[in-house]
Design a protein around this motif. Structure first.
Motif, PDB file in Angstrom:
ATOM      1  N   VAL A   8      44.649  35.917  -0.378  1.00 49.81           N
ATOM      2  CA  VAL A   8      46.000  36.398  -0.120  1.00 49.81           C
ATOM      3  C   VAL A   8      46.650  35.534   0.955  1.00 49.81           C
ATOM      4  O   VAL A   8      46.057  35.289   2.011  1.00 49.81           O
ATOM      5  N   HIS A  41      51.677  35.660  -1.754  1.00 48.81           N
ATOM      6  CA  HIS A  41      50.889  35.181  -2.895  1.00 48.81           C
ATOM      7  C   HIS A  41      49.534  35.866  -2.878  1.00 48.81           C
ATOM      8  O   HIS A  41      48.930  36.064  -1.829  1.00 48.81           O
ATOM      9  N   SER A  42      49.059  36.220  -4.064  1.00 46.81           N
ATOM     10  CA  SER A  42      47.741  36.838  -4.196  1.00 46.81           C
ATOM     11  C   SER A  42      47.080  36.351  -5.481  1.00 46.81           C
ATOM     12  O   SER A  42      47.729  36.285  -6.530  1.00 46.81           O
ATOM     13  N   GLU A  43      45.824  35.987  -5.382  1.00 48.94           N
ATOM     14  CA  GLU A  43      45.069  35.545  -6.549  1.00 48.94           C
ATOM     15  C   GLU A  43      43.594  35.861  -6.323  1.00 48.94           C
ATOM     16  O   GLU A  43      43.194  36.295  -5.232  1.00 48.94           O
ATOM     17  N   THR A  44      42.802  35.674  -7.348  1.00 43.57           N
ATOM     18  CA  THR A  44      41.365  35.813  -7.205  1.00 43.57           C
ATOM     19  C   THR A  44      40.711  34.448  -7.386  1.00 43.57           C
ATOM     20  O   THR A  44      41.312  33.514  -7.906  1.00 43.57           O
ATOM     21  N   VAL A 102      53.018  40.057   1.930  1.00 41.52           N
ATOM     22  CA  VAL A 102      52.222  39.218   1.036  1.00 41.52           C
ATOM     23  C   VAL A 102      53.150  38.364   0.175  1.00 41.52           C
ATOM     24  O   VAL A 102      54.013  38.889  -0.525  1.00 41.52           O
ATOM     25  N   ARG A 149      46.876  44.568   0.059  1.00 40.91           N
ATOM     26  CA  ARG A 149      48.327  44.562   0.247  1.00 40.91           C
ATOM     27  C   ARG A 149      48.753  45.725   1.147  1.00 40.91           C
ATOM     28  O   ARG A 149      49.632  45.571   2.015  1.00 40.91           O
ATOM     29  N   ASN A 183      36.178  40.788  -3.521  1.00 40.91           N
ATOM     30  CA  ASN A 183      36.889  41.600  -4.504  1.00 40.91           C
ATOM     31  C   ASN A 183      35.973  42.731  -4.962  1.00 40.91           C
ATOM     32  O   ASN A 183      34.864  42.490  -5.450  1.00 40.91           O
ATOM     33  N   VAL A 196      39.274  37.919  -3.326  1.00 41.49           N
ATOM     34  CA  VAL A 196      40.730  37.995  -3.371  1.00 41.49           C
ATOM     35  C   VAL A 196      41.254  37.050  -2.293  1.00 41.49           C
ATOM     36  O   VAL A 196      40.793  37.082  -1.150  1.00 41.49           O
ATOM     37  N   GLN A 244      43.050  44.102  -4.773  1.00 43.29           N
ATOM     38  CA  GLN A 244      44.294  43.449  -4.368  1.00 43.29           C
ATOM     39  C   GLN A 244      45.306  44.468  -3.838  1.00 43.29           C
ATOM     40  O   GLN A 244      46.030  44.199  -2.881  1.00 43.29           O
TER      41      GLN A 244
END
Length: 240
Positions: A211, A172-175, A170, A160, A135, A209, A156
């Motif tokens: 994903v 789902h996306s999180e850190t 995409v 994407r 990230n 990140v 992010q």
């Protein structure tokens, strides 16, 4: 590029690397709890994370990118089923894998668009891609002593965009990896506590990140014959 692989190998052979796998592991298994009967490819330097699914997957293969490996390192194997591949042309049949985990791959590969398109081809139409990248807003992207500080980090939004251009959607996306890259913070209960709280307190500043994406098989664009009175079949060409 050679330094990136040496850094990853040394890092994951150290206590710091083992702690990192323990911290990131729950993020990955929440997305993929089990892979019974499925074929899994780990691309980049994914071998430390593949044992998370060894008990359930039908086949697990680890593949390192040839561009990042020197000739003296090409014979070093870090996983029982590991090979060395070129990012521009992966040596697997189309639609070969149900799941692909990419870690320490996209940010270190100069031909990132070609790599993602190659991944698109070998992933089954109903398959899933799990991508872990540094990230750009996290501290780990500035740590030269870890593999997350090598190559080009992404936001992010940037990842994407890259995935969309490669015909991925995409879902789902999180850190993750909220623990600072310092030894005293990453061990024991302190590291686990920070990791659990990070998603709520400082979600934008995670070290990586994570994903999950699926193939966008409907992203072709129709070309219609202008001023035609006879209905014609749509011609589809691949975008990207």
């Amino acid at each position: 590029m050679h330094d990136e692989v040496r850094t990853a190998a040394a890092f994951y052979a150290s206590p710091a690397g083992e702690r990192t796998v323990r911290l990131l592991g729950p993020h990955l298994t929440r997305r993929w709890p089990e892979l019974t009967g499925q074929r899994l490819l780990g691309l980049g330097f994914a071998a430390p994370y593949l044992p998370l699914w060894d008990d359930s997957s039908a086949l697990t293969v680890a593949a390192r990118l040839k561009a990042a490996i020197s000739s003296s390192e090409s014979s070093i194997i870090h996983y029982p089923r590991e090979c060395v591949v070129s990012g521009k042309g992966l040596p697997f049949d189309d639609l070969s894998f149900d799941r692909i985990l990419m870690i320490h791959a996209l940010e270190t590969d100069h031909a990132e668009a070609g790599l993602l398109r190659a991944v698109w081809k070998i992933l089954k139409d109903d398959g899933r891609l799990l991508l872990v990248i540094p990230n750009r807003r996290g501290l780990w992207a500035f740590s030269d002593t870890t593999p997350f500080g090598q190559g080009t980090p992404f936001s992010q939004g940037q990842i994407r965009l890259r995935l969309g251009q490669a015909m991925f959607h995409v879902e789902h996306s999180e850190t993750g990896l909220y623990v600072p890259p310092f030894r005293k913070f990453g061990s024991g209960k302190i590291g686990q506590t920070i990791e659990k709280a990070g998603g709520t307190v400082l979600p934008a500043f995670g070290g990586v990140v994570i994903v999950e994406a699926v193939k966008n098989i409907w992203s072709g664009l129709p070309l219609l014959t202008a001023k035609s009175r006879i209905p014609a079949r749509r011609r589809i060409f691949e975008a990207g």
